[in-house]
Design a protein around this motif. Structure first.
Motif, mmCIF file in Angstrom:
data_model
loop_
_atom_site.group_PDB
_atom_site.id
_atom_site.type_symbol
_atom_site.label_atom_id
_atom_site.label_comp_id
_atom_site.label_asym_id
_atom_site.label_seq_id
_atom_site.Cartn_x
_atom_site.Cartn_y
_atom_site.Cartn_z
ATOM 1 N N SER A 1 1.301 7.393 -19.579
ATOM 2 C CA SER A 1 1.009 8.525 -18.710
ATOM 3 C C SER A 1 1.236 9.846 -19.449
ATOM 4 N N TYR A 2 0.808 10.922 -18.813
ATOM 5 C CA TYR A 2 1.008 12.253 -19.390
ATOM 6 C C TYR A 2 2.472 12.672 -19.225
ATOM 7 N N LYS A 3 2.950 13.413 -20.207
ATOM 8 C CA LYS A 3 4.352 13.827 -20.187
ATOM 9 C C LYS A 3 4.655 14.717 -18.979
ATOM 10 N N THR A 4 3.697 15.579 -18.634
ATOM 11 C CA THR A 4 3.925 16.473 -17.487
ATOM 12 C C THR A 4 4.048 15.684 -16.182
ATOM 13 N N TYR A 5 3.257 14.603 -16.064
ATOM 14 C CA TYR A 5 3.360 13.766 -14.867
ATOM 15 C C TYR A 5 4.726 13.090 -14.797
ATOM 16 N N LEU A 6 5.179 12.579 -15.958
ATOM 17 C CA LEU A 6 6.458 11.870 -15.981
ATOM 18 C C LEU A 6 7.623 12.816 -15.712
ATOM 19 N N ASN A 7 7.521 14.051 -16.196
ATOM 20 C CA ASN A 7 8.596 15.028 -15.969
ATOM 21 C C ASN A 7 8.746 15.369 -14.491
ATOM 22 N N HIS A 8 7.637 15.329 -13.767
ATOM 23 C CA HIS A 8 7.677 15.703 -12.348
ATOM 24 C C HIS A 8 7.689 14.488 -11.420
ATOM 25 N N SER A 9 7.766 13.282 -11.995
ATOM 26 C CA SER A 9 7.799 12.093 -11.143
ATOM 27 C C SER A 9 9.123 12.043 -10.378
ATOM 28 N N HIS A 10 9.065 11.519 -9.174
ATOM 29 C CA HIS A 10 10.249 11.530 -8.312
ATOM 30 C C HIS A 10 10.140 10.414 -7.279
ATOM 31 N N GLU A 11 11.268 10.044 -6.735
ATOM 32 C CA GLU A 11 11.280 9.063 -5.660
ATOM 33 C C GLU A 11 10.706 9.694 -4.384
ATOM 34 N N PRO A 12 10.213 8.875 -3.459
ATOM 35 C CA PRO A 12 9.629 9.434 -2.233
ATOM 36 C C PRO A 12 10.674 10.122 -1.365
ATOM 37 N N SER A 13 10.190 10.993 -0.500
ATOM 38 C CA SER A 13 11.079 11.709 0.409
ATOM 39 C C SER A 13 11.617 10.767 1.482
ATOM 40 N N LEU A 14 12.512 11.282 2.309
ATOM 41 C CA LEU A 14 13.132 10.461 3.354
ATOM 42 C C LEU A 14 12.089 9.916 4.323
ATOM 43 N N PHE A 15 11.100 10.728 4.682
ATOM 44 C CA PHE A 15 10.066 10.286 5.613
ATOM 45 C C PHE A 15 9.234 9.136 5.028
ATOM 46 N N MET A 16 9.122 9.083 3.718
ATOM 47 C CA MET A 16 8.393 7.991 3.074
ATOM 48 C C MET A 16 9.304 6.798 2.781
ATOM 49 N N PHE B 1 0.826 -1.209 0.000
ATOM 50 C CA PHE B 1 0.000 0.000 0.000
ATOM 51 C C PHE B 1 0.862 1.262 0.000
ATOM 52 N N LEU B 2 1.892 1.285 0.834
ATOM 53 C CA LEU B 2 2.727 2.486 0.905
ATOM 54 C C LEU B 2 3.551 2.656 -0.372
ATOM 55 N N SER B 3 3.940 1.547 -0.996
ATOM 56 C CA SER B 3 4.623 1.657 -2.290
ATOM 57 C C SER B 3 3.672 2.189 -3.354
ATOM 58 N N ALA B 4 2.421 1.715 -3.310
ATOM 59 C CA ALA B 4 1.413 2.257 -4.227
ATOM 60 C C ALA B 4 1.216 3.747 -3.985
ATOM 61 N N GLY B 5 1.266 4.145 -2.712
ATOM 62 C CA GLY B 5 1.164 5.567 -2.407
ATOM 63 C C GLY B 5 2.307 6.362 -3.005
ATOM 64 N N SER B 6 3.510 5.791 -3.023
ATOM 65 C CA SER B 6 4.655 6.475 -3.635
ATOM 66 C C SER B 6 4.453 6.631 -5.142
ATOM 67 N N VAL B 7 3.883 5.612 -5.785
ATOM 68 C CA VAL B 7 3.598 5.702 -7.223
ATOM 69 C C VAL B 7 2.563 6.798 -7.480
ATOM 70 N N ILE B 8 1.494 6.779 -6.686
ATOM 71 C CA ILE B 8 0.430 7.775 -6.860
ATOM 72 C C ILE B 8 0.969 9.176 -6.599
ATOM 73 N N HIS B 9 1.818 9.293 -5.578
ATOM 74 C CA HIS B 9 2.415 10.586 -5.242
ATOM 75 C C HIS B 9 3.306 11.081 -6.381
ATOM 76 N N ALA B 10 4.022 10.149 -7.028
ATOM 77 C CA ALA B 10 4.928 10.537 -8.113
ATOM 78 C C ALA B 10 4.178 10.944 -9.369
ATOM 79 N N LEU B 11 2.984 10.371 -9.589
ATOM 80 C CA LEU B 11 2.228 10.624 -10.817
ATOM 81 C C LEU B 11 1.063 11.585 -10.596
#
Length: 667
Positions: free
Chosen positions: A449-464, A350-360
């Motif tokens: 996916s949309y190009k704008t989403y992919l351009n701003h996708s990123h790994e989760p922060s340290l807290f995540m 679930f938390l990994s899915a949250g990281s994907v959703i957060h990135a996209l």
């Protein structure tokens, strides 16, 4: 220490809820995460003292209810079962709190969210530490309330409103069964204390009483009613419909509610009441069949879902089926072992899915993802670990409990055991199929996916990132480390917290079943994973052509519409109830009988009588004289008939006088 474990989450919830506006976003996050983390550390100490050192602890704070035979105290029972659940609940909750610091960083209502998370943790701790049914019911209802608040956290979204109400209403059905079970327990045992009930249960085996003009076994009826409560809370087939819709809440909510806490409460109830269930073999058969059907249903439905979180939700429902039918074959320790393992790898998913959703940018549809392995490789590796553990890949956490459950069902050598074994084995194939389908569509497929989403996708922060790493370690090693302690032959870890009749112990038999039987679940899992990967990567056109065929279209519709459970409920139950409420309840009762007899009728009678009485004010003296003469006559008659008045105005027929006058007046 034990009191702090219980009340630290309450302190966190009250502080964040009442003082959140003064502490601010960061202050609230830091405080709640710190208090829940301390609670998790204390739970580990309690696990060492109670579980490993075999020193159970019983605490009674004060009397709560003392009315004739009904006595209930605020008491807390820390045995091996309780401390195991405490470790699971508090550790996952503390990681979810830490994860929420990063995930909810942009939300303006963080203090309210952290307060709800801590409140949920407090009620779950009340549920697992209670030493009587009434106190357990407080925690049971509390987690229901907290889940409503968390699912409906984004209350401006219509779908979140609907999902929260659905979760509350469906759970009320199960809670009604649990309430009836508690009433029946008090009727039979004359107490609601766990220790007393479990001690008396053997002496009431095979005793009967009259229920709805039928002679039924007392303990069987109690166990069936308890299981109805578990069906609602643990989303077994029939009352499962709320679980997938509950994904409308924030992703940390999904990880907390649907991995380690609320949905496991029903399984915990069955395990806690094992001394009663052991003397109700017919109820155990029902539990076995319901759990097996749930595992199969949810696994088949999860294969065709396109929402990332919804796939994992159906996976939760399927794994709960495994836990339930493990209880049905009287292997409560194995069920508890799988519950603990499941909490770690499902929270990781679930938390990994949250990281994907957060990135996209909050995209959840897997058909609009793909190619993320190059953009977020760390999240991909975490998702792979969680998926492999879920499918029972050898030597990961899920393998140690899932395969043991299937081996034990085969070694049961009954119709129910064989039914659960083969449905569970087939479900293992579907589980690995949708797990790798999720990985392929999300990470390995060509990007949709949309190009704008992919351009701003990123790994989760340290807290995540930190919670993901810790959960990944648990998903890899926790099963291997704890297997011999929890389910090893001869282990005395559970002591008196679980009870199994000697005739029901089949752990030894499962060691001697054919080797190829033990390999079947692993083989099915590997075949399912390879099938998903090959079909979606190389032969995608086969899936498309099959969907377009007549049979394939019907099968796909059947599975994608969740076996039509929602459709049946909506058309044949919900709609009928709404029609009855409007046409009968509202039109005829509320606006008809109640208004005529009640407020509207009384107003009309008083208005009409006052109008007629006002006509008596004619201004003529002889009219007033006549009225005085009539009044004097009635007064003398009343005095003369004083001894007969009680018979005339007999209280049992006085209501008939009123009804008669009412109809005479309106006619």
């Amino acid at each position: 220490m034990y009191i702090l474990i219980i009340f630290l989450p309450l302190m966190a919830a009250m502080t964040a809820g009442l003082l959140g506006r003064f502490l601010g976003k960061k202050g609230t996050q830091l405080l709640t995460t710190l208090l829940i983390s301390i609670c998790a550390i204390l739970s580990l100490l309690a696990f060492y003292e109670v579980g490993l050192c075999a020193s159970p602890c019983y605490i009674t704070l004060m009397t709560w209810i003392d009315s004739e035979l009904l006595y209930g105290a605020w008491g807390f029972m820390f045995d091996s079962l309780t401390v195991t659940m405490l470790v699971v609940v508090t550790s996952v909750s503390s990681l979810v709190h830490l994860y929420s610091i990063g995930y909810m960083s942009e939300d303006p209502h963080v203090p309210r969210f952290m307060a709800y998370l801590s409140l949920f943790t407090f009620f779950m701790i009340i549920l697992v530490t209670a030493d009587n049914f009434i106190q357990m019911f407080v925690g049971w209802e509390g987690v229901g309330l907290s889940s409503y608040l968390l699912i409906n956290f984004w209350f401006t979204r219509l779908q979140a409103n609907k999902a929260a109400m659905k979760a509350m209403i469906v759970n009320r059905i199960g809670d009604f069964g649990l309430s009836l079970a508690m009433f029946t327990i008090f009727l039979v045992f004359k107490t609601i204390d766990f220790s007393t009930i479990f001690a008396i249960a053997p002496y009431l085996a095979e005793t009967k009483f009259i229920f709805f003009s039928l002679e039924v076994d007392k303990l069987t009826l109690i166990c069936i009613l308890l299981f109805i409560g578990a069906v609602g809370k643990s989303a077994q087939i029939g009352l499962h419909t709320w679980l997938p819709d509950a994904m409308e809440g924030p992703t940390p909510v999904s990880a907390l509610i649907h991995a380690a806490t609320m949905v496991t409460a029903g399984v915990f109830l069955i395990i806690r009441c094992s001394p009663i269930f052991e003397y109700a073999p017919n109820a155990l058969i029902l539990v076995t069949f319901m759990g097996a059907i749930t595992a199969f249903f949810a696994a088949t439905t999860g294969m065709v879902q396109n929402d990332l979180k919804r796939v994992i939700a159906y996976s939760t429902c399927s794994q709960l089926g495994y836990m339930v039918f493990a209880c049905g074959i009287s292997n409560y320790s194995v069920s508890m072992f799988h519950l603990m393992n499941h909490a770690f790898f499902k929270a990781l998913l679930f938390l990994s899915a949250g990281s994907v959703i957060h990135a996209l940018n909050d995209e959840q549809d897997m058909r609009r993802m793909g190619g993320l392995i190059k953009l977020i490789p760390f999240t991909y590796s975490m998702m792979v670990i969680g998926s492999l553990s879920l499918m029972g890949f050898p030597f990961l956490t899920g393998f140690y409990s899932k395969d043991v459950i299937l081996e034990l069902t085969y070694a049961k050598y009954t119709i129910g055991g064989s039914f659960a074994h083969w449905l569970g084995t087939i479900s293992a194939f579907f589980t690995s199929f949708y797990s790798f389908r999720l990985l392929f569509l999300t990470f390995l497929n060509n990007s949709n996916s949309y190009k704008t989403y992919l351009n701003h996708s990123h790994e989760p922060s340290l807290f995540m990132t930190i919670p993901l790493i810790l959960l990944a370690l648990g998903s890899i090693f926790i099963g291997y480390i704890t297997k011999d302690m929890f389910i090893g032959l001869g282990t005395n870890f559970w002591a008196n917290s679980l009870f199994i009749l000697p005739d029901h112990i089949i752990m030894l038999e499962s060691e001697f079943i054919a080797y190829w039987i033990k390999l079947i679940p692993v083989i099915f899992s590997i075949i399912g994973a390879l099938s998903a990967f090959i079909l979606y990567s190389l032969y995608n056109y086969i899936i498309l052509s099959y969907k377009l065929s007549t049979f394939g279209n019907k099968l796909f519709s059947f599975l994608s519409k969740k076996w039509y459970f929602d459709k049946i409920y909506n058309e044949f139950i919900v709609q009928k109830a709404l029609d009855f409420g409007y046409n009968i309840g509202f039109k005829n009762l509320d606006r008809g009988i109640i208004e005529v007899i009640g407020p509207y009728g009384i107003v009309q009678i008083i208005y009409s009588l006052s109008k007629r009485l006002s006509n008596l004010q004619s201004g003529y003296v002889y009219h007033y004289g006549f009225i005085m003469f009539i009044g004097l006559t009635l007064f003398i008659t009343f005095i003369g008939l004083w001894n007969f008045i009680p018979y005339i105005f007999f209280y049992k027929i006085f209501f008939l006088y009123l009804i008669t006058l009412f109809f005479i007046y309106f006619n």
